[in-house]
Design a protein around this motif. Sequence first.
Motif, short mmCIF file in Angstrom:
data_model
loop_
_atom_site.label_atom_id
_atom_site.label_comp_id
_atom_site.label_asym_id
_atom_site.label_seq_id
_atom_site.Cartn_x
_atom_site.Cartn_y
_atom_site.Cartn_z
N GLY A 37 0.78 -1.23 0.00
CA GLY A 37 0.00 0.00 0.00
C GLY A 37 0.81 1.28 0.00
O GLY A 37 0.23 2.37 0.14
N PHE A 38 2.12 1.20 -0.16
CA PHE A 38 2.96 2.39 -0.12
C PHE A 38 2.79 3.21 -1.39
O PHE A 38 2.72 2.66 -2.50
CB PHE A 38 4.43 2.00 0.05
N MET A 39 2.71 4.52 -1.24
CA MET A 39 2.59 5.42 -2.39
C MET A 39 3.97 6.00 -2.70
O MET A 39 4.49 6.85 -1.96
CB MET A 39 1.60 6.55 -2.09
N TYR A 40 4.58 5.53 -3.75
CA TYR A 40 5.94 5.95 -4.10
C TYR A 40 5.93 7.30 -4.81
O TYR A 40 5.08 7.58 -5.65
CB TYR A 40 6.59 4.90 -5.02
N THR A 41 6.90 8.13 -4.46
CA THR A 41 7.08 9.42 -5.12
C THR A 41 8.57 9.68 -5.27
O THR A 41 9.40 9.11 -4.54
CB THR A 41 6.46 10.58 -4.31
N MET A 42 8.91 10.57 -6.19
CA MET A 42 10.30 10.95 -6.36
C MET A 42 10.83 11.63 -5.10
O MET A 42 11.98 11.43 -4.70
CB MET A 42 10.45 11.90 -7.55
N GLY A 54 16.87 7.21 -11.04
CA GLY A 54 17.84 7.37 -9.96
C GLY A 54 18.56 8.70 -10.08
O GLY A 54 18.86 9.35 -9.07
N SER A 55 18.83 9.12 -11.31
CA SER A 55 19.42 10.45 -11.55
C SER A 55 18.51 11.55 -11.05
O SER A 55 18.95 12.51 -10.41
CB SER A 55 19.69 10.66 -13.05
N LEU A 56 17.22 11.42 -11.36
CA LEU A 56 16.28 12.46 -10.94
C LEU A 56 16.18 12.52 -9.42
O LEU A 56 16.13 13.61 -8.85
CB LEU A 56 14.90 12.19 -11.55
N ALA A 57 16.20 11.36 -8.76
CA ALA A 57 16.21 11.36 -7.29
C ALA A 57 17.45 12.08 -6.77
O ALA A 57 17.38 12.82 -5.78
CB ALA A 57 16.15 9.93 -6.76
N CYS A 58 18.58 11.89 -7.45
CA CYS A 58 19.82 12.57 -7.05
C CYS A 58 19.71 14.07 -7.27
O CYS A 58 20.22 14.87 -6.47
CB CYS A 58 21.00 12.00 -7.84
N ASN A 62 21.95 9.77 -18.16
CA ASN A 62 20.67 9.76 -18.87
C ASN A 62 19.52 10.01 -17.91
O ASN A 62 18.67 9.14 -17.67
CB ASN A 62 20.49 8.45 -19.65
N CYS A 63 19.47 11.19 -17.38
CA CYS A 63 18.48 11.57 -16.37
C CYS A 63 17.06 11.57 -16.95
O CYS A 63 16.83 12.09 -18.04
CB CYS A 63 18.81 12.96 -15.83
N SER A 64 16.14 11.00 -16.21
CA SER A 64 14.73 11.02 -16.61
C SER A 64 14.09 12.35 -16.25
O SER A 64 14.56 13.07 -15.37
CB SER A 64 13.96 9.89 -15.92
N GLY A 65 12.98 12.64 -16.91
CA GLY A 65 12.24 13.86 -16.61
C GLY A 65 11.16 13.66 -15.58
O GLY A 65 10.54 14.63 -15.13
N GLY A 66 10.91 12.43 -15.16
CA GLY A 66 9.89 12.16 -14.16
C GLY A 66 9.86 10.70 -13.79
O GLY A 66 10.55 9.87 -14.39
N MET A 67 9.05 10.36 -12.79
CA MET A 67 8.97 8.98 -12.32
C MET A 67 8.28 8.08 -13.33
O MET A 67 8.47 6.87 -13.35
CB MET A 67 8.24 8.93 -10.97
N ASN A 68 7.46 8.65 -14.18
CA ASN A 68 6.74 7.86 -15.17
C ASN A 68 6.40 8.74 -16.37
O ASN A 68 6.84 9.90 -16.45
CB ASN A 68 5.47 7.25 -14.56
N SER A 82 2.12 1.31 -8.37
CA SER A 82 2.18 2.60 -7.70
C SER A 82 3.08 3.58 -8.45
O SER A 82 2.74 4.76 -8.62
CB SER A 82 2.67 2.44 -6.26
N ILE A 83 4.21 3.08 -8.92
CA ILE A 83 5.17 3.96 -9.59
C ILE A 83 4.67 4.39 -10.96
O ILE A 83 4.79 5.55 -11.36
CB ILE A 83 6.54 3.27 -9.68
N VAL A 84 4.09 3.45 -11.71
CA VAL A 84 3.61 3.78 -13.06
C VAL A 84 2.42 4.72 -13.01
O VAL A 84 2.26 5.60 -13.85
CB VAL A 84 3.26 2.49 -13.82
N THR A 85 1.56 4.55 -12.00
CA THR A 85 0.32 5.34 -11.95
C THR A 85 0.43 6.56 -11.05
O THR A 85 -0.50 7.36 -10.99
CB THR A 85 -0.84 4.46 -11.45
N GLY A 86 1.54 6.73 -10.36
CA GLY A 86 1.69 7.83 -9.41
C GLY A 86 2.07 9.14 -10.06
O GLY A 86 2.21 9.24 -11.29
N PRO A 87 2.26 10.18 -9.26
CA PRO A 87 2.66 11.49 -9.81
C PRO A 87 4.09 11.43 -10.35
O PRO A 87 4.94 10.74 -9.78
CB PRO A 87 2.57 12.41 -8.59
N PRO A 88 4.38 12.14 -11.43
CA PRO A 88 5.70 12.08 -12.04
C PRO A 88 6.80 12.75 -11.23
O PRO A 88 7.97 12.44 -11.38
CB PRO A 88 5.52 12.79 -13.38
#
Length: 389
Positions: free
Chosen positions: A159-164, A191-195, A217-223, A303-309
């Motif tokens: 049930g955890f809601m994952y976010t960046m 992982g780059s974006l989290a950093c 290769n930093c992503s622009g969001g979690m999804n 959770s990660i695919v459907t959560g906030p970016p």
Amino acid sequence: MSVATTISMAEAAASSTTFLSSPCRPSPSSPPFFLYHHRPLNHGHGGSVSLNHRILFPRHRSLQAVSSTTTFTNKEVLEVSEIKERSRKWQWKDRYSINYFVQSPLSADSGRRRPPLVLVHGFGASIPHWRRNITTLAQDHTVYAIDLLGFGASDKPAGFMYTMETWAGLLLDFLNEVVQEPAVLIGNSVGSLACVISAAESCQRSQPLVSGLVLLNCSGGMNNKAIVDDWRIKLLLPVLWLIDFLLQQKPIASALFERVKQRENLRNVLLSVYGCKESVDDTLVEIIKEPADGEGALDAFVSIVTGPPGPSPVKLMPRITIPVLVLWGDQDPFSPLDGPVGRYFTSLPSSCPNVTLSVLSGVGHCPHDDKPALVHEKLLPWLSDLPAA
């Protein structure tokens, strides 16, 4: 409507996003990527660009020459079994068990104290994804690698809601409680974006915890719902919302997840996003598959695919004043150079003297594992130029 029909709809919806130049795709080692089958984009960056802006586009090499940059000895590659045996546990917030690995420096440099390094994997990956880098980096640095919450051998709470922001907070607490001194964060994809988020927060503190930042290769969001200035993402938002809705249906999500984590599917996707096909071996496939088989992996995936970016790196990078090295594979179909985030990072060195960019020829979304020797060639001199701790 049958589950099989609904799964087909979900796959079709996901496939419709395949050819977007999206800035926000997760790492190819992530389950969501198993729904995408891209042909790597050939951006054709050849020759050199002026070094006045601290950008280096390496010259294209022959296939034989490019392959030679990826050779490494068995002594330089950690066995996955050794990583598992030597990994440690840290209790985050006295509630969550976080898996991490540490390697002390293999050589002593009496002249200066070098900062520790913290390696942060991409979406769906884990500590062993750095098996080709840890020994080399540990020649002069203490090297830490961490499994983010929801991945690898770290907890995947129900049930955890994952976010960046959650992962960024985890990294800052890890630096404060485990590393206990300013460190260089090295991340791939999400992982780059989290950093980036962690570094932006650290730079606002009187005693910063982050002394340097390396983005692969930093992503622009979690999804895929991260929106920057890309009309293609905005146009397909209804499709992304449909995918979210379908994944919220447990039978559909479970069936999709089982399908995409099959070994052959994993191998095919990894082959499509790695420039060096020889790097996609049985070991890599198992590194991705094993955690995905664990309890809580499906819930984390949904959770990660459907959560906030999460926050955009475009807004965060101006707040970062520490040295930054950006390494970008030019064959990345998920965070391509011609996407909004790729273009933004390419332009950064001209306005930010603390940022250095190298575009890696023939490299995909996971440069550190795709062509580790080429990454080390750029990374090690940059690390040696950092101010002494």
